[in-house]
Scaffold this active site. Structure first.
Site, mmCIF file in Angstrom:
data_model
loop_
_atom_site.group_PDB
_atom_site.id
_atom_site.type_symbol
_atom_site.label_atom_id
_atom_site.label_comp_id
_atom_site.label_asym_id
_atom_site.label_seq_id
_atom_site.Cartn_x
_atom_site.Cartn_y
_atom_site.Cartn_z
ATOM 1 N N GLY A 117 -0.785 4.515 -4.375
ATOM 2 C CA GLY A 117 0.663 4.417 -4.519
ATOM 3 C C GLY A 117 1.130 3.166 -5.227
ATOM 4 O O GLY A 117 1.970 3.218 -6.140
ATOM 5 N N CYS A 175 0.847 -1.183 0.000
ATOM 6 C CA CYS A 175 0.000 0.000 0.000
ATOM 7 C C CYS A 175 0.888 1.240 0.000
ATOM 8 O O CYS A 175 1.550 1.539 0.999
ATOM 9 C CB CYS A 175 -0.910 0.013 1.229
ATOM 10 S SG CYS A 175 -1.958 1.475 1.256
ATOM 11 N N GLY A 176 0.910 1.934 -1.123
ATOM 12 C CA GLY A 176 1.783 3.087 -1.267
ATOM 13 C C GLY A 176 1.372 4.268 -0.413
ATOM 14 O O GLY A 176 2.228 4.951 0.166
ATOM 15 N N HIS A 177 0.060 4.532 -0.332
ATOM 16 C CA HIS A 177 -0.350 5.672 0.488
ATOM 17 C C HIS A 177 -0.003 5.422 1.950
ATOM 18 O O HIS A 177 0.366 6.343 2.684
ATOM 19 C CB HIS A 177 -1.852 5.970 0.305
ATOM 20 C CG HIS A 177 -2.751 5.319 1.305
ATOM 21 N ND1 HIS A 177 -3.267 4.045 1.140
ATOM 22 C CD2 HIS A 177 -3.229 5.754 2.505
ATOM 23 C CE1 HIS A 177 -4.019 3.735 2.178
ATOM 24 N NE2 HIS A 177 -4.019 4.756 3.027
ATOM 25 N N ASP A 193 -10.330 4.043 -3.414
ATOM 26 C CA ASP A 193 -9.163 4.769 -2.927
ATOM 27 C C ASP A 193 -9.350 6.257 -3.202
ATOM 28 O O ASP A 193 -9.613 6.665 -4.331
ATOM 29 C CB ASP A 193 -7.906 4.259 -3.636
ATOM 30 C CG ASP A 193 -6.625 4.653 -2.918
ATOM 31 O OD1 ASP A 193 -6.617 5.701 -2.245
ATOM 32 O OD2 ASP A 193 -5.625 3.928 -3.045
#
Length: 355
Positions: free
Chosen positions: A264, A97-99, A259
């Site tokens: 991300g 998970c990029g965020h 999202d």
């Protein structure tokens, strides 16, 4: 006046809440039992099998909501890692998970999970289920700022693949990996605009694509079967050729969760896909905008690499995360809804159900 909970029975869970580009992140800092396992992936399996009730407590109503996202900090078996993390959402547990990485990078520096912060950037090594992700946190005069991270090897899995989507017929999709697998489709194929169409219509189209790909395409990952699943579908504005102008997308993942950020790991996968198609070159920066909120990340391919037999790239993604609060949640034994619930709107009947 400092507020205190009145006398009560039951367990407590403490969290720090943040958001990155509008997408929430609930970081669990205390209240979880021991998470057993000899690796981050095995700990992911353990919480899914033995502690899933606590995911429901923190992600679902009345403490969370349908689109809540969480992170549980765990031990890592990698000596170079500053922390390990498990990601959670309305359906279960993701692999990247990029965020969340952007938020966790700032959190790790502020909460002293990194011993000696450095200016102008502090490196934070975050062991995600997909592998080690290196985050770099702006740090000056004791304050943290923007965060960029370097992804695990990202690659295009399949391009111009035809799947039969219920209600839409044959649809051409690309599938790419950025720590998780996503299907990519131009929203215009469904007569939609990712920045202007109703969210409900975008969710329905993306969910139908996800369902079709899951039933018709067998995914595999070179390093672990635990990574070989489709996380969701990203609808784009079709602007994949390199441009200094932004390109927009919206990601629908897990159980039709939307999202709020540009996503991300989705940006990572989309950059890898664009590079694979020859649409961008190394170190060409693209700006990705969320169709939901207008928030933006930047992304660029910085290095060629391999992932098994796949030609891959390392992608740098950058964004900002912000704190929204600190909470202590309780579970009173007499509360019949203490374990959590969701109100789910079905796509066809538009009726609300308690689940």
């Amino acid at each position: 006046m400092e507020m205190q909970l009145p006398p009560h029975e039951g367990d407590e869970l403490s969290v720090v809440d943040m958001h990155t580009g509008g997408e929430p992140l609930r970081i669990i800092i205390s209240g979880y039992p021991e998470v057993k396992g000899d690796s981050v992936l095995s700990r992911r399996r353990y919480v899914r099998q033995h502690l899933d009730r606590l995911r429901r407590v923190l992600m679902f109503e009345p403490r969370g909501h349908y689109d809540m996202y969480g992170a549980l900090i765990v031990d890592s078996e990698m000596p170079e890692a500053d922390l390990g993390v498990l990601f959670m959402h309305n359906e279960g547990y993701s692999t990247m998970c990029g965020h969340a990485v952007i938020a966790l990078g700032r959190f790790a520096v502020d909460y002293k999970l990194v011993k000696e912060p450095q200016s102008p950037e502090t490196q934070v090594n975050i062991h995600c289920p997909c592998g080690l992700v290196k985050a770099f946190v702006e740090y000056s005069n004791g304050k943290t700022g923007g965060v960029r991270f370097l992804s695990v090897p990202a690659f295009a899995f399949a391009t111009d693949l035809t799947v039969t989507v219920e209600g839409f017929g044959d649809v051409t999709v690309d599938i790419s990996y950025g720590g998780a697998f996503y299907a990519f489709v131009d929203a215009q194929r469904f007569g939609l605009d990712v920045t202007k169409s109703r969210t409900r219509d975008l969710v329905d189209a993306a969910t139908a694509v996800t369902k079709a790909v899951k039933s018709q395409v067998k995914l595999h990952h070179p390093t672990s079967d635990d990574l070989a699943f489709l996380y969701g579908t990203i609808l784009t504005d079709g602007k994949d050729d390199y441009s200094s102008e932004h390109t927009a997308n919206i990601c629908v993942f897990a159980e039709a969760q939307v999202d709020r950020s540009p996503t991300g790991s989705g940006v990572t996968a989309r950059v890898a896909l664009q590079y694979h198609k020859g649409l961008i070159q190394l170190n060409q920066i693209r700006t990705f905008q969320s169709g939901a909120t207008g928030s933006q990340f930047t992304g660029k391919a910085v290095e060629e690499t391999k992932c098994g037999d796949f030609k891959a790239v390392v992608v740098e993604v950058a964004g900002r995360a912000f704190y929204t609060g600190v909470s202590r949640f309780v579970q009173e034994p007499e509360d019949k809804l203490t374990h959590g619930f969701l109100l789910k709107i079905t796509p066809v009947l538009k009726r609300t159900y308690l689940i």
